[in-house]
Design a protein around this motif. Structure first.
Motif, mmCIF file in Angstrom:
data_model
loop_
_atom_site.group_PDB
_atom_site.id
_atom_site.type_symbol
_atom_site.label_atom_id
_atom_site.label_comp_id
_atom_site.label_asym_id
_atom_site.label_seq_id
_atom_site.Cartn_x
_atom_site.Cartn_y
_atom_site.Cartn_z
ATOM 1 N N ILE A 236 38.915 41.456 37.037
ATOM 2 C CA ILE A 236 37.639 40.908 37.493
ATOM 3 C C ILE A 236 37.545 39.422 37.182
ATOM 4 C CG2 ILE A 236 35.142 40.937 37.108
ATOM 5 C CD1 ILE A 236 35.453 44.010 36.609
ATOM 6 N N ARG B 249 39.922 37.339 39.326
ATOM 7 C CA ARG B 249 39.449 37.339 40.710
ATOM 8 C C ARG B 249 38.246 36.418 40.856
ATOM 9 N NH1 ARG B 249 35.399 39.831 42.846
ATOM 10 N NH2 ARG B 249 35.186 41.499 41.324
ATOM 11 N N THR C 83 36.259 37.888 46.591
ATOM 12 C CA THR C 83 35.672 39.221 46.582
ATOM 13 C C THR C 83 36.800 40.228 46.344
ATOM 14 O OG1 THR C 83 36.016 39.584 48.941
ATOM 15 C CG2 THR C 83 33.928 38.530 48.279
ATOM 16 N N ARG C 84 36.420 41.456 46.120
ATOM 17 C CA ARG C 84 37.424 42.510 46.001
ATOM 18 C C ARG C 84 38.207 42.639 47.304
ATOM 19 N NH1 ARG C 84 34.566 47.629 42.884
ATOM 20 N NH2 ARG C 84 34.165 46.562 40.921
ATOM 21 N N GLU C 85 37.505 42.530 48.404
ATOM 22 C CA GLU C 85 38.156 42.650 49.711
ATOM 23 C C GLU C 85 39.206 41.559 49.905
ATOM 24 O OE1 GLU C 85 34.828 42.709 49.219
ATOM 25 O OE2 GLU C 85 34.333 44.764 49.818
ATOM 26 N N SER D 296 42.197 42.381 47.644
ATOM 27 C CA SER D 296 42.900 43.539 48.194
ATOM 28 C C SER D 296 43.811 43.114 49.337
ATOM 29 C CB SER D 296 41.888 44.582 48.670
ATOM 30 O OG SER D 296 42.511 45.589 49.413
ATOM 31 N N LEU E 278 42.051 48.678 48.951
ATOM 32 C CA LEU E 278 40.751 48.377 48.353
ATOM 33 C C LEU E 278 40.279 49.515 47.449
ATOM 34 C CD1 LEU E 278 38.349 46.506 48.042
ATOM 35 C CD2 LEU E 278 37.401 47.480 50.147
ATOM 36 N N LEU F 39 41.951 49.064 44.128
ATOM 37 C CA LEU F 39 41.386 47.924 43.405
ATOM 38 C C LEU F 39 40.004 48.276 42.859
ATOM 39 C CD1 LEU F 39 41.488 45.022 42.432
ATOM 40 C CD2 LEU F 39 40.669 44.310 44.693
ATOM 41 N N ASN F 40 39.191 48.947 43.659
ATOM 42 C CA ASN F 40 37.867 49.376 43.184
ATOM 43 C C ASN F 40 38.004 50.246 41.945
ATOM 44 O OD1 ASN F 40 36.468 48.041 45.224
ATOM 45 N ND2 ASN F 40 36.384 49.842 46.541
ATOM 46 N N GLU G 265 39.028 48.065 38.931
ATOM 47 C CA GLU G 265 37.965 47.207 38.427
ATOM 48 C C GLU G 265 36.820 48.004 37.801
ATOM 49 O OE1 GLU G 265 36.478 43.995 40.719
ATOM 50 O OE2 GLU G 265 38.444 43.098 40.974
#
Length: 91
Positions: free
Chosen positions: A31, A34, A40-42, A45, A52, A55-56, A59
């Protein structure tokens, strides 16, 4: 988990989060790196080629398993470094 997310979202050092288990420490590091990039996570990813959903889970410290290949992809994309160690709890 709330402390972990709060600490990462507010750019607090890891030590201020709480005593974390390894999954939570990994989540915090991902986190933080990033967010330092403003991604963003997107975005991460896609850039790393890691699903994704995976990754979700990482995190949120909910991943049951993760491959070293995917960790390396994330690390490389975030300009990080993976450091593993195995040592006895008591020496």
């Amino acid at each position: 988990m709330t402390n972990l997310i709060y600490a990462a979202a507010h750019q607090k050092p890891l030590e201020e989060a709480v005593k974390l288990d390894p999954a939570a420490k990994l989540a915090y590091r991902i986190i933080k790196l990033r967010q330092d990039k403003g991604w963003t996570r997107e975005t991460l990813s896609h850039a790393a080629g890691v699903p994704l959903a995976e990754l979700n889970a990482l995190e949120e410290a909910k991943a049951q398993t993760v491959s070293l290949v995917d960790l390396q992809k994330l690390s490389n994309t975030l300009d990080g470094k993976i450091k593993l160690s195995f040592k006895p709890e008591k020496e």
